[in-house]
Design an enzyme around this catalytic site. Structure first.
Site, PDB file in Angstrom:
ATOM      1  N   HIS A   8       0.270  33.513  59.358  1.00 41.07           N
ATOM      2  CA  HIS A   8       0.203  34.940  59.686  1.00 41.07           C
ATOM      3  C   HIS A   8      -0.888  35.627  58.863  1.00 41.07           C
ATOM      4  O   HIS A   8      -1.679  36.410  59.389  1.00 41.07           O
ATOM      5  CB  HIS A   8       1.539  35.640  59.392  1.00 41.07           C
ATOM      6  CG  HIS A   8       2.670  35.214  60.248  1.00 41.07           C
ATOM      7  ND1 HIS A   8       3.887  34.830  59.730  1.00 41.07           N
ATOM      8  CD2 HIS A   8       2.797  35.124  61.593  1.00 41.07           C
ATOM      9  CE1 HIS A   8       4.711  34.525  60.711  1.00 41.07           C
ATOM     10  NE2 HIS A   8       4.071  34.685  61.866  1.00 41.07           N
ATOM     11  N   LYS A  39      16.863  37.929  67.903  1.00 43.21           N
ATOM     12  CA  LYS A  39      16.505  36.647  67.282  1.00 43.21           C
ATOM     13  C   LYS A  39      17.388  36.312  66.088  1.00 43.21           C
ATOM     14  O   LYS A  39      17.245  35.269  65.490  1.00 43.21           O
ATOM     15  CB  LYS A  39      15.046  36.680  66.807  1.00 43.21           C
ATOM     16  CG  LYS A  39      14.026  36.639  67.917  1.00 43.21           C
ATOM     17  CD  LYS A  39      12.636  36.516  67.317  1.00 43.21           C
ATOM     18  CE  LYS A  39      11.577  36.310  68.373  1.00 43.21           C
ATOM     19  NZ  LYS A  39      10.239  36.115  67.767  1.00 43.21           N
ATOM     20  N   ARG A  61      -0.922  29.095  68.077  1.00 43.85           N
ATOM     21  CA  ARG A  61      -0.961  27.863  67.291  1.00 43.85           C
ATOM     22  C   ARG A  61      -1.313  26.665  68.150  1.00 43.85           C
ATOM     23  O   ARG A  61      -2.018  25.778  67.715  1.00 43.85           O
ATOM     24  CB  ARG A  61       0.400  27.623  66.630  1.00 43.85           C
ATOM     25  CG  ARG A  61       0.765  28.655  65.608  1.00 43.85           C
ATOM     26  CD  ARG A  61       2.143  28.372  65.078  1.00 43.85           C
ATOM     27  NE  ARG A  61       3.097  28.316  66.193  1.00 43.85           N
ATOM     28  CZ  ARG A  61       4.170  29.063  66.303  1.00 43.85           C
ATOM     29  NH1 ARG A  61       4.459  29.919  65.373  1.00 43.85           N
ATOM     30  NH2 ARG A  61       4.964  28.956  67.339  1.00 43.85           N
ATOM     31  N   SER A  99       7.482  30.264  61.412  1.00 45.25           N
ATOM     32  CA  SER A  99       8.544  30.812  60.556  1.00 45.25           C
ATOM     33  C   SER A  99       9.823  29.986  60.683  1.00 45.25           C
ATOM     34  O   SER A  99      10.524  29.755  59.699  1.00 45.25           O
ATOM     35  CB  SER A  99       8.825  32.271  60.931  1.00 45.25           C
ATOM     36  OG  SER A  99       7.714  33.077  60.674  1.00 45.25           O
TER      37      SER A  99
END
Length: 192
Positions: free
Chosen positions: A48, A72, A121, A159
């Protein structure tokens, strides 16, 4: 609508920053190019941070917008995530942190930004991000989405993976800033 004959505009690149200038008969207004980098940042990773640093080379101001993301079930509270991000970017003068809930395009409009930064990514990220970008364009065509890739050393990083490694007692020091590593250790420390 025809342009006002007394208003002239131009843009140029100056010292690696893009400026849009509007000239009025009574003076010149310099407009800052602002981008929003949204995400849950649960937690913030070095990937990030790499995207944030890359965005600062393209925009005058970058706002890291921490999404509420209750669906989430985040490990860190919204306030903790905002604090984690704020601490990580404190040395960057043209970057700020904020939080938001609701539609991203409405938040972008409220903050006067022109673009949304999204990190990619791998190819697997692209399909989902492409759908989001197209939907955001449908909702507000004035807002552009810019996809940015982190350094290749961070392409595998997420993450979710960082949380899993920390939960299992692994070393995450090369994946997150030191204060994030400490925060993760605090969350996963066995109760006494």
């Amino acid at each position: 609508m025809l342009p006002d004959p007394g208003v002239h505009s131009a843009s140029w690149v100056c010292d690696k920053a893009f400026f849009f200038v509007i000239s009025f008969p009574f003076g010149t207004l310099l407009s800052m190019r602002t981008a929003i980098y949204p995400g849950s940042f649960d937690p913030l990773t070095n990937g990030h941070l790499d995207v944030i640093l890359r965005a600062t080379k393209l925009f005058d101001r970058v706002i890291v917008a921490v999404a509420r993301s209750e669906s989430k079930q985040p490990l860190f509270t919204l306030e903790e995530r905002v604090e984690i991000v704020a601490r990580a970017i404190s040395h960057l003068p043209n970057v700020e942190t904020d939080s938001f809930a609701g539609l991203l395009v409405e938040y972008v409009e409220r903050r006067g930004a022109q673009a949304v930064i999204r990190g990619l990514r791998a190819v697997s990220d692209f399909e989902f991000e492409f759908q989001l970008a197209l939907m955001n364009r449908k909702l507000n065509e004035r807002i552009e989405t810019i996809f940015m890739m982190p350094k290749d050393t961070y392409v595998f990083l997420s993450s979710r993976i960082v949380k899993e490694i920390a939960h299992l007692g692994g070393d995450v020091s090369s994946f997150v800033p030191a204060h994030v590593q400490a925060a993760l250790a605090g969350k996963f420390r066995a109760p006494a």
